[in-house]
Design a protein around this motif. Structure first.
Motif, PDB file in Angstrom:
ATOM      1  N   ARG A  74     -22.470 -16.130   3.109  1.00 22.98           N
ATOM      2  CA  ARG A  74     -21.291 -16.178   3.959  1.00 22.98           C
ATOM      3  C   ARG A  74     -20.101 -15.508   3.274  1.00 22.98           C
ATOM      4  O   ARG A  74     -20.008 -15.472   2.056  1.00 22.98           O
ATOM      5  CB  ARG A  74     -20.934 -17.633   4.314  1.00 22.98           C
ATOM      6  N   ILE A  75     -19.217 -14.960   4.083  1.00 22.48           N
ATOM      7  CA  ILE A  75     -18.027 -14.283   3.588  1.00 22.48           C
ATOM      8  C   ILE A  75     -16.953 -15.315   3.245  1.00 22.48           C
ATOM      9  O   ILE A  75     -16.721 -16.259   4.009  1.00 22.48           O
ATOM     10  CB  ILE A  75     -17.493 -13.302   4.647  1.00 22.48           C
ATOM     11  N   VAL A  76     -16.303 -15.111   2.114  1.00 25.64           N
ATOM     12  CA  VAL A  76     -15.102 -15.868   1.775  1.00 25.64           C
ATOM     13  C   VAL A  76     -13.966 -14.868   1.586  1.00 25.64           C
ATOM     14  O   VAL A  76     -14.047 -13.982   0.737  1.00 25.64           O
ATOM     15  CB  VAL A  76     -15.282 -16.711   0.499  1.00 25.64           C
ATOM     16  N   GLN A  77     -12.946 -15.003   2.413  1.00 23.74           N
ATOM     17  CA  GLN A  77     -11.724 -14.210   2.269  1.00 23.74           C
ATOM     18  C   GLN A  77     -10.632 -15.157   1.794  1.00 23.74           C
ATOM     19  O   GLN A  77     -10.590 -16.322   2.200  1.00 23.74           O
ATOM     20  CB  GLN A  77     -11.328 -13.571   3.602  1.00 23.74           C
ATOM     21  N   VAL A  78      -9.752 -14.670   0.924  1.00 21.89           N
ATOM     22  CA  VAL A  78      -8.681 -15.510   0.398  1.00 21.89           C
ATOM     23  C   VAL A  78      -7.353 -15.058   1.007  1.00 21.89           C
ATOM     24  O   VAL A  78      -7.083 -13.864   1.119  1.00 21.89           O
ATOM     25  CB  VAL A  78      -8.628 -15.452  -1.138  1.00 21.89           C
ATOM     26  N   GLY A  79      -6.535 -16.029   1.398  1.00 21.50           N
ATOM     27  CA  GLY A  79      -5.327 -15.751   2.157  1.00 21.50           C
ATOM     28  C   GLY A  79      -4.152 -15.216   1.376  1.00 21.50           C
ATOM     29  O   GLY A  79      -3.062 -15.808   1.410  1.00 21.50           O
ATOM     30  N   HIS A  80      -4.344 -14.101   0.701  1.00 17.13           N
ATOM     31  CA  HIS A  80      -3.226 -13.394   0.064  1.00 17.13           C
ATOM     32  C   HIS A  80      -2.585 -12.509   1.140  1.00 17.13           C
ATOM     33  O   HIS A  80      -2.882 -11.322   1.254  1.00 17.13           O
ATOM     34  CB  HIS A  80      -3.720 -12.574  -1.123  1.00 17.13           C
ATOM     35  N   ILE A  81      -1.693 -13.101   1.886  1.00 14.28           N
ATOM     36  CA  ILE A  81      -1.218 -12.503   3.134  1.00 14.28           C
ATOM     37  C   ILE A  81      -0.468 -11.189   2.937  1.00 14.28           C
ATOM     38  O   ILE A  81      -0.497 -10.308   3.804  1.00 14.28           O
ATOM     39  CB  ILE A  81      -0.343 -13.522   3.899  1.00 14.28           C
ATOM     40  N   GLU A  82       0.194 -11.014   1.781  1.00  6.76           N
ATOM     41  CA  GLU A  82       0.961  -9.791   1.582  1.00  6.76           C
ATOM     42  C   GLU A  82       0.074  -8.547   1.561  1.00  6.76           C
ATOM     43  O   GLU A  82       0.546  -7.443   1.801  1.00  6.76           O
ATOM     44  CB  GLU A  82       1.792  -9.862   0.299  1.00  6.76           C
ATOM     45  N   HIS A  83      -1.207  -8.702   1.288  1.00 10.62           N
ATOM     46  CA  HIS A  83      -2.124  -7.555   1.315  1.00 10.62           C
ATOM     47  C   HIS A  83      -2.270  -7.001   2.727  1.00 10.62           C
ATOM     48  O   HIS A  83      -2.746  -5.876   2.908  1.00 10.62           O
ATOM     49  CB  HIS A  83      -3.492  -7.956   0.769  1.00 10.62           C
ATOM     50  N   PHE A  84      -1.858  -7.791   3.721  1.00 10.30           N
ATOM     51  CA  PHE A  84      -1.956  -7.347   5.115  1.00 10.30           C
ATOM     52  C   PHE A  84      -0.583  -7.056   5.708  1.00 10.30           C
ATOM     53  O   PHE A  84      -0.474  -6.728   6.881  1.00 10.30           O
ATOM     54  CB  PHE A  84      -2.695  -8.405   5.936  1.00 10.30           C
ATOM     55  N   ASN A  85       0.432  -7.187   4.880  1.00  9.13           N
ATOM     56  CA  ASN A  85       1.777  -6.812   5.298  1.00  9.13           C
ATOM     57  C   ASN A  85       1.837  -5.281   5.393  1.00  9.13           C
ATOM     58  O   ASN A  85       1.346  -4.589   4.501  1.00  9.13           O
ATOM     59  CB  ASN A  85       2.783  -7.320   4.258  1.00  9.13           C
ATOM     60  N   PRO A  86       2.420  -4.723   6.451  1.00  6.84           N
ATOM     61  CA  PRO A  86       2.526  -3.262   6.545  1.00  6.84           C
ATOM     62  C   PRO A  86       3.195  -2.622   5.325  1.00  6.84           C
ATOM     63  O   PRO A  86       2.930  -1.454   5.019  1.00  6.84           O
ATOM     64  CB  PRO A  86       3.367  -3.063   7.810  1.00  6.84           C
ATOM     65  N   VAL A  87       4.025  -3.375   4.623  1.00  8.78           N
ATOM     66  CA  VAL A  87       4.628  -2.869   3.388  1.00  8.78           C
ATOM     67  C   VAL A  87       3.549  -2.532   2.370  1.00  8.78           C
ATOM     68  O   VAL A  87       3.616  -1.510   1.675  1.00  8.78           O
ATOM     69  CB  VAL A  87       5.620  -3.898   2.807  1.00  8.78           C
ATOM     70  N   MET A  88       2.539  -3.379   2.268  1.00  7.50           N
ATOM     71  CA  MET A  88       1.462  -3.158   1.310  1.00  7.50           C
ATOM     72  C   MET A  88       0.673  -1.906   1.660  1.00  7.50           C
ATOM     73  O   MET A  88       0.263  -1.145   0.777  1.00  7.50           O
ATOM     74  CB  MET A  88       0.532  -4.375   1.253  1.00  7.50           C
ATOM     75  N   SER A  89       0.475  -1.655   2.931  1.00  6.35           N
ATOM     76  CA  SER A  89      -0.232  -0.441   3.351  1.00  6.35           C
ATOM     77  C   SER A  89       0.512   0.800   2.882  1.00  6.35           C
ATOM     78  O   SER A  89      -0.098   1.767   2.406  1.00  6.35           O
ATOM     79  CB  SER A  89      -0.376  -0.412   4.877  1.00  6.35           C
ATOM     80  N   PHE A  90       1.846   0.763   2.984  1.00  5.25           N
ATOM     81  CA  PHE A  90       2.647   1.896   2.515  1.00  5.25           C
ATOM     82  C   PHE A  90       2.539   2.030   0.997  1.00  5.25           C
ATOM     83  O   PHE A  90       2.390   3.135   0.468  1.00  5.25           O
ATOM     84  CB  PHE A  90       4.108   1.708   2.918  1.00  5.25           C
ATOM     85  N   LEU A  91       2.608   0.917   0.285  1.00  6.03           N
ATOM     86  CA  LEU A  91       2.512   0.951  -1.174  1.00  6.03           C
ATOM     87  C   LEU A  91       1.170   1.525  -1.622  1.00  6.03           C
ATOM     88  O   LEU A  91       1.101   2.352  -2.542  1.00  6.03           O
ATOM     89  CB  LEU A  91       2.687  -0.458  -1.743  1.00  6.03           C
ATOM     90  N   GLU A  92       0.093   1.106  -0.982  1.00  2.00           N
ATOM     91  CA  GLU A  92      -1.234   1.568  -1.375  1.00  2.00           C
ATOM     92  C   GLU A  92      -1.383   3.082  -1.194  1.00  2.00           C
ATOM     93  O   GLU A  92      -2.126   3.722  -1.938  1.00  2.00           O
ATOM     94  CB  GLU A  92      -2.301   0.812  -0.570  1.00  2.00           C
ATOM     95  N   LYS A  93      -0.677   3.640  -0.238  1.00  2.00           N
ATOM     96  CA  LYS A  93      -0.758   5.079  -0.005  1.00  2.00           C
ATOM     97  C   LYS A  93       0.156   5.882  -0.935  1.00  2.00           C
ATOM     98  O   LYS A  93      -0.118   7.046  -1.236  1.00  2.00           O
ATOM     99  CB  LYS A  93      -0.387   5.392   1.456  1.00  2.00           C
TER     100      LYS A  93
END
Length: 310
Positions: free
Chosen positions: A114-133
């Motif tokens: 089974r999948i376990v995802q951990v709720g580090h919510i900032e990884h899904f913040n649009p800000v994080m998407s910009f940082l990763e790029k």
């Protein structure tokens, strides 16, 4: 694609929003909720036209996936029960209270496939998407995460409550082994650290300085990243910021183009997609364990610094 049957274990302040979004997202169906506070569970269930389960076992038997939003010190026991029922899990951060429990959860997930995802919510913040790029070679990072005092999350220190968000973000951006941890912290209103500062030094030379407080007058969630060709300053809460680049004519500043979105909705949608496509989630159990390990190193350094000061 058939909607996933989802449930929520723990419908307090944060769990109520998991329930709200499972009821609203097109790829999920809110089957029901469970909480040790039966009155609270009944209230949240009524808001979304769903049912209250009388036990974790009953909730797990009815669901494909469950959000574990109980207090941190219950995560391991709740996760084991639900994994045994065949549920995929989104476990709110931190994954658990210690590394032994983290190993138990990951082993159970592997055993039950089974999948376990951990709720580090900032990884899904649009800000994080910009940082990763845009973050390619970070040299220095500063993070400030300040919050007013609240009567929740107090079973852990501010490091595991708040700072762990930024630890996870930094680990994702730097992508280099951690070589040194220095930290200080103080107790203010609880018996664990309410204010903390950590300095992380990585093998590639990057240094990160993190401030966290849960006794501040106003909330702050900001990150600044310095690299050879740019300086980025972003606000996770307001989902905006600016980027400064060096050009032949000098420094050029421009506002960051971020398409705003609700991070928790994006996180739960990604969780559902990971289950439906059988791909590893962006923040899997191993990343959650690594962030926990660093957070525990920070708390150990705080205790060491306090002992030296006596």
């Amino acid at each position: 694609m058939i909607a996933l049957k989802c449930g929520v274990a723990g419908v307090g302040y944060l769990g109520q929003h998991h329930a709200r979004l499972y009821a609203a997202l097109p790829q999920t169906e809110l089957v029901g909720v469970y909480d040790v506070d039966a009155r609270r569970a009944k209230k949240i269930a009524a808001e979304h036209g769903t049912r209250v389960f009388s036990s974790l076992e009953e909730l797990g038997a009815a669901c494909d996936a469950v959000s574990v939003v109980a207090p941190t010190d219950y995560h391991c026991a709740v996760a084991q029960t639900l994994l045994a029922q065949g549920c995929h899990l989104l476990i709110e951060k931190p994954l658990c209270s210690n590394l032994e429990e983290a190993e138990i959860i990951l082993a159970a997930a592997k055993q039950h496939e089974r999948i376990v995802q951990v709720g580090h919510i900032e990884h899904f913040n649009p800000v994080m998407s910009f940082l990763e790029k845009n973050v390619t070679d970070p040299r220095f990072i500063t993070c400030d995460r300040l919050a007013p005092f609240k009567q929740r999350g107090l079973e852990v220190s501010v490091v595991l409550d708040l700072m762990i968000h930024d630890i996870g973000v930094i680990l994702q951006l730097v992508k280099s082994p951690l070589e040194r941890v220095d930290a200080v912290g103080v107790e203010v209103l609880t018996k664990t650290e309410d204010i903390a500062n950590a300095r992380l030094t990585f093998a590639n030379g990057c240094v990160a300085n993190i401030n966290a407080s849960r006794v501040s007058l106003k909330p702050v969630r900001e990150i600044r990243v310095f690299q050879s060709n740019a300086y980025l300053s972003l606000n996770f809460a307001e989902q905006k910021g600016h980027l400064i680049r060096k050009t032949k004519l000098g420094l050029r500043k421009k506002n960051v183009p971020i398409e705003k979105g609700e991070p928790l909705a994006l996180e739960l949608a990604a969780f559902a997609e990971a289950i439906q496509t059988r791909v590893a989630p962006k923040v899997d159990g191993q990343l959650g364990k690594t962030a926990l390990e660093v957070a525990l190193q920070v708390t150990a350094k705080i205790k060491e610094s306090a002992a030296k000061g006596k």
